[in-house]
Design a protein around this motif. Structure first.
Motif, mmCIF file in Angstrom:
data_model
loop_
_atom_site.group_PDB
_atom_site.id
_atom_site.type_symbol
_atom_site.label_atom_id
_atom_site.label_comp_id
_atom_site.label_asym_id
_atom_site.label_seq_id
_atom_site.Cartn_x
_atom_site.Cartn_y
_atom_site.Cartn_z
ATOM 1 N N PRO A 180 32.582 43.896 41.697
ATOM 2 C CA PRO A 180 33.922 43.370 42.065
ATOM 3 C C PRO A 180 34.443 42.310 41.020
ATOM 4 C CG PRO A 180 32.506 43.217 43.797
ATOM 5 C CD PRO A 180 31.642 43.551 42.692
ATOM 6 N N GLU A 181 33.733 41.668 40.291
ATOM 7 C CA GLU A 181 34.103 40.743 39.361
ATOM 8 C C GLU A 181 34.595 41.146 38.214
ATOM 9 O OE1 GLU A 181 31.052 36.762 39.640
ATOM 10 O OE2 GLU A 181 31.242 37.777 37.758
ATOM 11 N N LEU A 182 33.847 42.318 37.808
ATOM 12 C CA LEU A 182 34.236 43.100 36.712
ATOM 13 C C LEU A 182 35.522 43.962 36.757
ATOM 14 C CD1 LEU A 182 33.370 43.835 33.760
ATOM 15 C CD2 LEU A 182 31.976 45.789 34.779
ATOM 16 N N LYS A 183 35.618 44.454 38.017
ATOM 17 C CA LYS A 183 36.763 45.138 38.567
ATOM 18 C C LYS A 183 38.268 44.528 38.443
ATOM 19 C CE LYS A 183 38.409 48.797 41.204
ATOM 20 N NZ LYS A 183 38.902 49.242 42.774
ATOM 21 N N ARG A 184 37.945 43.177 38.833
ATOM 22 C CA ARG A 184 39.163 42.269 38.822
ATOM 23 C C ARG A 184 39.500 41.844 37.306
ATOM 24 N NH1 ARG A 184 37.109 39.874 43.460
ATOM 25 N NH2 ARG A 184 36.036 38.200 42.086
ATOM 26 N N ALA A 185 38.357 41.543 36.713
ATOM 27 C CA ALA A 185 38.587 41.363 35.095
ATOM 28 C C ALA A 185 39.288 42.336 34.470
ATOM 29 C CB ALA A 185 37.287 40.813 34.449
#
Lengths: 107, 309
Positions: free
Chosen positions: B189-194
């Motif tokens: 999820p972190e990567l997707k947001r970034a």
């Protein structure tokens, strides 16, 4: 004190260095005219150049550094003949099968 | 250079009974050659197997120039430079070895000592360089996204045009999330947001096609994990087979270099002790020399098939 044998060794070293340098420069810049595929797409001209230069380097190392040149031809053939026969066969069978597997598995 | 001439007539039976030397080489040297022959076949098998996998997965095989582009102090983006340095080190150590053998033929003990010492140093430099390269390969560089089918997706940005085709550069996970280059374990999820916050970033699929940013959602829907670095089962550069062959072939070669350095050290100590002076010849230097040149020879092929092609 540089005798004849030593001078010959340094000569082979210079040849090996020049060939390696040429390979590295070709590997970095990959000139466009060499990237064409030849033999109906089997290999690119650049890769063929790399392989031929490598075989030349191998010849220099075995013949001059390992003194194969000065051995009896009996010994030369004992060591090199199995390689001349088996290695091309191995490469042929594996590379042909690899494209077959790729096509059949649709990878 | 055997110039001995046999004046007596010997029968074929005596010749092949081992009494004479039909190949003109001593037993030890001949056996070293036979060992080299079998070892050469082993390495041929490895490299041919590498070729098999590469042609099998030709559409998704990683570009070696992109994987090995690190240089100490300079960072990434310099393909070939470091491995070229390693190749020169090994060729040079081969030269010092053959000079040691040559000096041995002339019974010049001190020259043999100097050149053998240089050869050992060269082997040490090569081994440490290889350790450094393994470290970088294992640690990873940019990081990537792994999909459910196991394939690797890289984050890229357009960089320019070459040969009428667009060229992309990899964006690391750290750059994507704006973190300070320290190893951060990203969650999906972190990567997707970034990714969603960086509109210029595109996705390069395993088969080298680049998808526009707008298709990110569809790709992330199949995402399985964030991959950093390489080991035997995961590889951020692409197929795990690539990492497997890298570890196996360069590892096996590195093991040969390591063995060669140990043999060189043993012979070096024996030269210092005067063992071969007492024996009357330096043939042992010649025998380990053959092995050392063979190690160099294998590297010439590994260099071509792993890094150049």
């Amino acid at each position: 004190m540089v005798d004849k044998g030593t001078a010959a060794i340094w000569k082979v070293f210079i040849v090996l260095s020049i060939v390696t340098l040429a390979e590295v420069l070709l590997g970095i810049y990959r000139p466009e005219f060499l990237t064409v595929e030849i033999f109906s797409g089997l290999i690119s001209l650049l890769d063929l150049t790399f392989i031929l230069l490598t075989l030349y380097k191998a010849y220099c190392i075995v013949w001059f550094f390992m003194h194969m040149k000065h051995e009896y031809s009996n010994l030369r053939l004992t060591i090199t003949l199995p390689l001349y026969i088996l290695v091309p066969y191995l490469i042929f069978i594996l590379l042909v099968e690899s494209t077959y597997v790729r096509d059949i598995l649709k990878l | 250079m055997q110039t001995t001439t046999y004046t007596e007539v010997i029968s074929t039976r005596a010749l092949w009974g081992g009494g004479r030397r039909p190949l003109g080489a001593s037993y030890g040297k001949l056996m070293m050659w036979i060992f080299i022959l079998s070892d050469a076949l082993t390495f041929s098998g490895f490299l041919a197997a590498y070729g098999f996998s590469r042609f099998k997965f030709i559409h998704s095989w990683p570009e070696p120039g992109e994987v090995f582009s690190h240089v100490p102090l300079l960072g990434g983006g310099y393909p070939m430079i470091y491995v070229a340095f390693m190749t020169f080190v090994l060729i040079f150590s081969s030269v010092t070895m053959v000079l040691a053998v040559h000096a041995g033929h002339q019974m010049r003990k001190n020259t043999v000592v100097i050149y053998l010492f240089l050869t050992i140093i060269g082997g040490g430099i090569f081994l440490s360089s290889q350790a450094w390269e393994w470290y970088h390969f294992i640690k990873g560089e940019a990081g990537a996204l792994q999909l459910n089918d196991g394939s690797i997706v890289h984050f890229v940005k357009p960089k320019g045009v070459r040969n009428d085709e667009p060229v992309y550069e990899k964006i690391s996970l750290d750059a994507l999330s704006g973190s300070s280059g320290r190893a951060v374990t990203h969650t999906l999820p972190e990567l997707k947001r970034a990714f969603e916050a960086s509109p210029g970033v595109q996705l390069r699929m395993a088969n080298q096609t680049v998808l526009p940013h707008s298709q990110g959602d569809a790709v992330f829907a199949h995402a399985k994990a964030v991959v950093r670095g390489a080991n035997l089962v995961k590889n951020e550069y692409g197929l795990p087979q690539f990492a497997d062959f890298f570890f196996f072939i360069t590892g096996f070669h590195g093991f040969h270099v390591f063995t060669g350095v140990i043999l060189n050290v043993i012979v070096f100590l024996n030269v210092l002790l005067g063992t071969y002076e007492g024996r009357g010849h330096y043939e042992m230097v010649e025998k380990v020399g053959l092995y050392w040149h063979f190690v160099d020879l294998v590297w010439v092929f590994v260099f071509t098939f792993f890094y150049l092609i």
